[in-house]
Design an enzyme around this catalytic site. Structure first.
Site, PDB file in Angstrom:
ATOM      1  CB  VAL A   1      -0.938   0.010   1.216  1.00 17.13           C
ATOM      2  CG1 VAL A   1      -1.817   1.249   1.178  1.00 17.13           C
ATOM      3  CG2 VAL A   1      -1.786  -1.254   1.241  1.00 17.13           C
TER       4      VAL A   1
ATOM      5  CG  ASN B   1      19.192  -9.822 -11.835  1.00 17.69           C
ATOM      6  OD1 ASN B   1      19.717  -9.940 -10.738  1.00 17.69           O
ATOM      7  ND2 ASN B   1      18.055 -10.403 -12.144  1.00 17.69           N
TER       8      ASN B   1
END
Length: 533
Positions: free
Chosen positions: A289, A464
């Site tokens: 949220v 990555n």
């Protein structure tokens, strides 16, 4: 008769001759003469400082002497790789920068999963360190740290064979079982039997909803991929250091050499709480949220509001008020993880906390919900399990979101409300919500994924093998992309998230109110926010 010169005289004469030749070739006396002329013309108060700056501009351009990788621990005590860049600056080696990035490893709750993940993480980090200290060091040595495009090209070409090999090894065993996977596709509702007859003649008895497609195979992350992203970021920081520019201005200049001098501060999306699948309550739909500040609000004020709102949520929970929220599970990197019994409980809690602070949802602050629906599909039943015992077909979930947004108009964005395999529902929900609520899709694991119809933009995490040049390319191809600093309970990998938004993305999603305080730059904290999404 004149005496023969001594050996000392011969050596001294040879030394003088070598010195004359050296200075003649290097033109050092001419440069010194110019420096003295400039010194006399300007007559600065700090004469030696003036000469130091003058000769500094004549020094050999900075070059990379070496790059180094090492194993470090993040704020959760998890192993990550840190890339360091060393350069020769005025004949001295200097460490210019270091950087670490997010990993692709999800948050785990069980000891068995954590133990298995630790072994895999160790392999990834060890391989990344070996790459940086070995082949990548040899490839980048002697290059300019300011050549970001060239360095990123070297990194991407080095990584390509490993990426291709990993994908082939991953897909090879699946080719034999394609027909088997297709046979396991389940319909979202059972086929009506002969015993059940239609009560409404306008509806056809033989109508069957489309079967639920199996999930797309995730793009594999080869061991060592973190070396590419962390080294690309470290090189960008080194380039900014060499040019004596803030990182956000340096990155902006990579995209446009004539970048404007004034920058808009993108909207910081700040996670207040989480009640996703990993929480212990019944509700699993809302992975995050997120607080969205109103336009024109200063960044410092937005962060202060998020911290106060999270504190008020904690106070309400501790006082066991009518909101019905359970006790917090834990704080993960500053993120409050709660358990709830009803789907409306998280938003009711935020609404109550906002009212206690004198804030009105939909006026003073807005909300975004990260649904992470790709983790909620029960493939045996063909439905999304949004809470314990509550299953929704993709079309039923569209109606649920419509009702939720109607009840809570302060919700202005939904992140991954469906799987990517449900494009029709993305488009239906987009048409239903119009411009009141935008839909965002995360594509961090596959940058080549096409944008879904109905989705307003991308959600990205710098992780990555992603490079700075990749981010620049994406920002050009898909204007309005959203950079997400981290997902759910994962902490920010580096303190330069606020600088990466200079790529002109719309928003920067920060993991929590606590982490946001450490991520936003002081110079940007008083600047007005600029909404573009």
């Amino acid at each position: 008769m004149s005496s023969c010169p001594s050996s000392e005289d011969v050596e001294f004469y040879a030394l003088k001759t070598a010195a004359v030749q050296f200075y003649r070739n290097s033109k050092v006396p001419q440069e010194i003469e110019r420096a003295l002329n400039e010194l006399f013309y300007h007559q600065p108060e700090d004469r030696l400082g003036f000469l130091a700056n003058y000769f500094s501009g004549l020094s050999t351009p900075v070059r990379i002497s070496k790059v180094r990788g090492r194993e470090v621990f993040d704020v959760r005590g998890q192993l990550v790789v840190e890339a360091q860049v060393f350069c020769i600056v005025r004949n001295k080696e200097k460490r210019m920068s270091s950087a670490s990035i997010l990993s692709h490893f999800p948050l785990t709750r069980t000891f068995h999963d954590l133990n298995a993940q630790c072994d895999e993480r160790l392999e990834h980090v060890t391989t990344a360190v070996q790459w940086i200290n070995g082949a990548l060091n040899d490839m980048l040595k002697g290059r300019s740290p300011c050549d970001q495009t060239g360095a990123d090209s070297v990194l991407s070409k080095f990584f390509l064979p490993y990426s291709t090999e990993t994908i082939e090894l991953t897909l090879w065993p699946k080719e034999e079982s394609v027909s088997h996977c297709e046979s396991e596709m389940v319909p979202s509702t059972p086929v009506p039997t002969k015993e059940k007859k239609c009560t409404d003649r306008k509806k056809k008895c033989n109508s069957v909803e489309k079967p639920i497609l199996p999930p797309e195979p995730p793009k594999p992350a080869p061991a060592g991929s973190m070396a590419i992203g962390s080294l690309s970021l470290a090189l960008a920081k080194a380039g900014a250091e060499v040019q004596e520019r803030p990182l956000y201005k340096y990155i902006a200049s990579l995209k446009n050499p004539e970048a404007e001098t004034q920058f808009h501060i993108p909207v910081p999306l700040i996670t207040i709480l989480s009640c996703g699948k990993n929480s212990h309550g019944k509700v699993s739909l809302f992975e995050e949220v997120i607080l969205v500040p109103k336009p024109g609000q200063q960044a410092k004020q937005a962060i202060t509001t998020s911290v106060e709102l999270q504190r008020e949520v904690l106070r309400i929970i501790n006082n066991s008020t009518k909101s019905g929220a359970a006790h917090p599970i834990h704080l993960e990197g500053g993120l409050l993880v709660l358990s709830f019994e009803r789907l409306e409980h998280p938003l009711d809690l935020i609404n109550e906390a906002s009212a206690n602070l004198g804030l009105t949802l939909g006026v003073d602050v807005y909300l975004a919900l990260n649904c992470a629906a790709f983790d909620l599909m029960d493939y045996s039943k063909g439905k999304y399990e949004i809470s314990t015992g509550t299953l929704k077909t993709p079309d039923e979930l569209v109606e649920f979101y419509r009702g939720l947004i109607s009840k809570f108009p302060a919700v202005v964005a939904l992140i991954d409300p469906f799987r990517r395999e449900d494009p029709e529902q993305w488009e239906k929900l987009s048409h239903a919500t119009g411009h009141t609520c935008v839909l965002l899709s995360e594509v961090s694991h596959d940058l080549q994924s096409p944008l879904l119809h109905g989705a307003a933009g991308y959600v990205l995490r710098y992780m990555n093998e992603m490079t700075i040049s990749d981010l620049l390319t994406i920002s050009v191809q898909h204007h309005g992309a959203v950079i997400m600093g981290s997902a759910s309970c994962e902490p920010c990998g580096d303190d330069c998230l606020a600088d990466l938004v200079s790529i002109n993305s719309s928003c920067a999603l920060m993991v929590s109110a606590v982490m946001a305080c450490f991520t936003m730059r002081e110079e940007a904290s008083t600047a007005p926010l600029h909404h573009t999404c």
